[in-house]
Scaffold this motif. Structure first.
Motif, short mmCIF file in Angstrom:
data_model
loop_
_atom_site.label_atom_id
_atom_site.label_comp_id
_atom_site.label_asym_id
_atom_site.label_seq_id
_atom_site.Cartn_x
_atom_site.Cartn_y
_atom_site.Cartn_z
N ALA A 38 -10.61 46.20 33.32
CA ALA A 38 -11.82 47.00 33.60
C ALA A 38 -12.00 47.16 35.09
O ALA A 38 -13.09 46.98 35.64
CB ALA A 38 -13.04 46.34 32.98
N THR A 39 -10.92 47.48 35.77
CA THR A 39 -10.93 47.57 37.23
C THR A 39 -11.30 48.97 37.72
O THR A 39 -11.05 49.97 37.05
CB THR A 39 -9.55 47.21 37.80
N LYS A 40 -11.92 49.00 38.88
CA LYS A 40 -12.18 50.26 39.59
C LYS A 40 -11.60 50.14 40.99
O LYS A 40 -11.74 49.10 41.64
CB LYS A 40 -13.69 50.52 39.66
N GLU A 62 -9.95 49.89 30.18
CA GLU A 62 -11.12 50.75 30.32
C GLU A 62 -10.67 52.19 30.58
O GLU A 62 -9.61 52.42 31.16
CB GLU A 62 -11.98 50.24 31.48
N LYS A 63 -11.48 53.14 30.11
CA LYS A 63 -11.15 54.52 30.44
C LYS A 63 -11.53 54.78 31.90
O LYS A 63 -12.41 54.09 32.44
CB LYS A 63 -11.87 55.49 29.48
N PRO A 64 -10.90 55.74 32.58
CA PRO A 64 -9.74 56.49 32.10
C PRO A 64 -8.51 55.59 32.02
O PRO A 64 -8.34 54.70 32.85
CB PRO A 64 -9.56 57.59 33.15
N MET A 65 -7.69 55.83 31.03
CA MET A 65 -6.54 54.97 30.77
C MET A 65 -5.66 54.84 32.01
O MET A 65 -5.20 53.75 32.35
CB MET A 65 -5.75 55.53 29.59
N ALA A 66 -5.39 55.96 32.68
CA ALA A 66 -4.57 55.97 33.88
C ALA A 66 -4.85 57.28 34.62
O ALA A 66 -5.75 58.03 34.25
CB ALA A 66 -3.09 55.83 33.52
N GLN A 67 -4.08 57.55 35.64
CA GLN A 67 -4.34 58.74 36.46
C GLN A 67 -3.67 59.99 35.92
O GLN A 67 -4.17 61.10 36.16
CB GLN A 67 -3.86 58.49 37.89
N THR A 68 -2.55 59.82 35.23
CA THR A 68 -1.81 60.98 34.74
C THR A 68 -1.31 60.71 33.32
O THR A 68 -1.23 59.55 32.87
CB THR A 68 -0.58 61.28 35.62
N SER A 69 -0.96 61.77 32.62
CA SER A 69 -0.41 61.61 31.27
C SER A 69 0.93 60.87 31.32
O SER A 69 1.28 60.14 30.39
CB SER A 69 -0.24 62.97 30.60
N GLY A 70 1.65 61.05 32.42
CA GLY A 70 2.92 60.35 32.58
C GLY A 70 2.74 58.84 32.63
O GLY A 70 3.51 58.08 32.03
N GLU A 71 1.71 58.39 33.36
CA GLU A 71 1.41 56.96 33.42
C GLU A 71 0.99 56.44 32.05
O GLU A 71 1.38 55.33 31.65
CB GLU A 71 0.32 56.70 34.44
N SER A 127 -17.29 62.48 38.37
CA SER A 127 -17.96 62.50 37.07
C SER A 127 -17.13 63.19 35.99
O SER A 127 -17.17 62.80 34.82
CB SER A 127 -19.34 63.16 37.19
N SER A 128 -16.38 64.21 36.36
CA SER A 128 -15.58 64.91 35.36
C SER A 128 -14.48 64.02 34.80
O SER A 128 -14.06 64.16 33.64
CB SER A 128 -14.96 66.18 35.95
N TYR A 129 -13.99 63.08 35.61
CA TYR A 129 -12.95 62.16 35.15
C TYR A 129 -13.55 60.91 34.50
O TYR A 129 -12.83 60.13 33.90
CB TYR A 129 -12.04 61.76 36.32
N ASP A 130 -14.85 60.73 34.66
CA ASP A 130 -15.52 59.57 34.09
C ASP A 130 -16.19 59.96 32.78
O ASP A 130 -15.65 59.73 31.70
CB ASP A 130 -16.54 59.03 35.10
N TRP A 131 -17.34 60.58 32.84
CA TRP A 131 -18.04 61.01 31.63
C TRP A 131 -17.23 62.07 30.87
O TRP A 131 -17.31 62.16 29.64
CB TRP A 131 -19.42 61.56 31.98
N GLY A 132 -16.48 62.87 31.60
CA GLY A 132 -15.70 63.91 30.93
C GLY A 132 -14.75 63.36 29.88
O GLY A 132 -14.51 63.99 28.85
#
Length: 222
Positions: A38-40, A62-71, A127-132
């Motif tokens: 659950a790191t930020k 924790e979401k987001p799972m990672a930065q890219t679909s590749g990761e 916010s788009s990468y968090d709540w989105g």
């Protein structure tokens, strides 16, 4: 374990548990079966998950799972190869507004679904990468197990070099295999801020052949 050792010690003392100074120390503990990440910022999720999986631990990230679909794919492949469980935490599946919308679909109150809207307003950095992510996850759950066969989307004001910075918002249209239209999005804040959004559209709107349901924002029963 915490990057700030004093925080880890404070937490451990409060709950009468042991604290580790580093993630490496934690994953080498044979008494630990599951690791929660659950790191930020989420830039650390991939490396920590792969470290835990390498040591045979099950992982909840924790979401987001990672930065890219590749990761994400790399993490999934590693867990599959190691025979461990990898899961992503989605706490907004427990929000009252979402549960009401889900129950209305399951009970068939509205008849055959024709339109579903899932919107939220937020205006903070990333916010788009968090709540989105919650909006997308909820919409997938509300698909009732059917496949989306068409999708179109627009994202405004993203910071392509650092997507977790900058407010941004998005809107998407998805067509389910039976023709039902799903619309979802992160909307700009109107007369408010991220914590007091001011004027908000209904959190969910569902339209079926027998009626329409409007659900306002509600996270807890209180």
């Amino acid at each position: 374990a915490d990057a700030i050792s004093s925080s880890a010690k404070t937490f451990a003392d409060e709950y009468s548990i042991d604290a580790c100074e580093t993630p490496q120390e934690l994953v080498q503990n044979d008494e630990i079966d599951l690791v929660v990440i659950a790191t930020k910022p989420p830039t650390t999720h991939r490396d920590l998950a792969l470290l835990a999986i390498e040591h045979g631990k099950h992982v909840v990230v924790e979401k987001p799972m990672a930065q890219t679909s590749g990761e994400c794919t790399e993490m999934i492949d590693a867990a599959r190869a190691a025979g461990t469980v990898l899961s992503v935490h989605q706490n907004r599946r427990r929000d009252v507004d979402f549960l009401n919308a889900r129950d209305a679909l399951r009970q068939g109150i509205l008849g055959g679904l024709k339109l579903l809207r899932n919107d939220y307003s937020a205006g903070y950095e990333g916010s788009s990468y968090d709540w989105g992510i919650h909006i997308i996850d909820q919409t997938m759950v509300l698909s009732e197990g059917m496949t989306f066969v068409e999708i179109s989307a627009t994202m405004a004001k993203p910071n392509r070099d650092n997507p977790t910075e900058g407010e941004g918002f998005f809107s998407a249209n998805l067509v389910r295999e039976d023709g039902a239209l799903y619309q979802m999005g992160m909307l700009p804040v109107v007369q408010g801020d991220a914590y007091r959004p001011g004027r908000m559209s209904p959190r969910f709107m569902l339209a079926g052949i027998r009626g329409v349901m409007m659900q306002d924002w509600c996270q807890t029963p209180s």
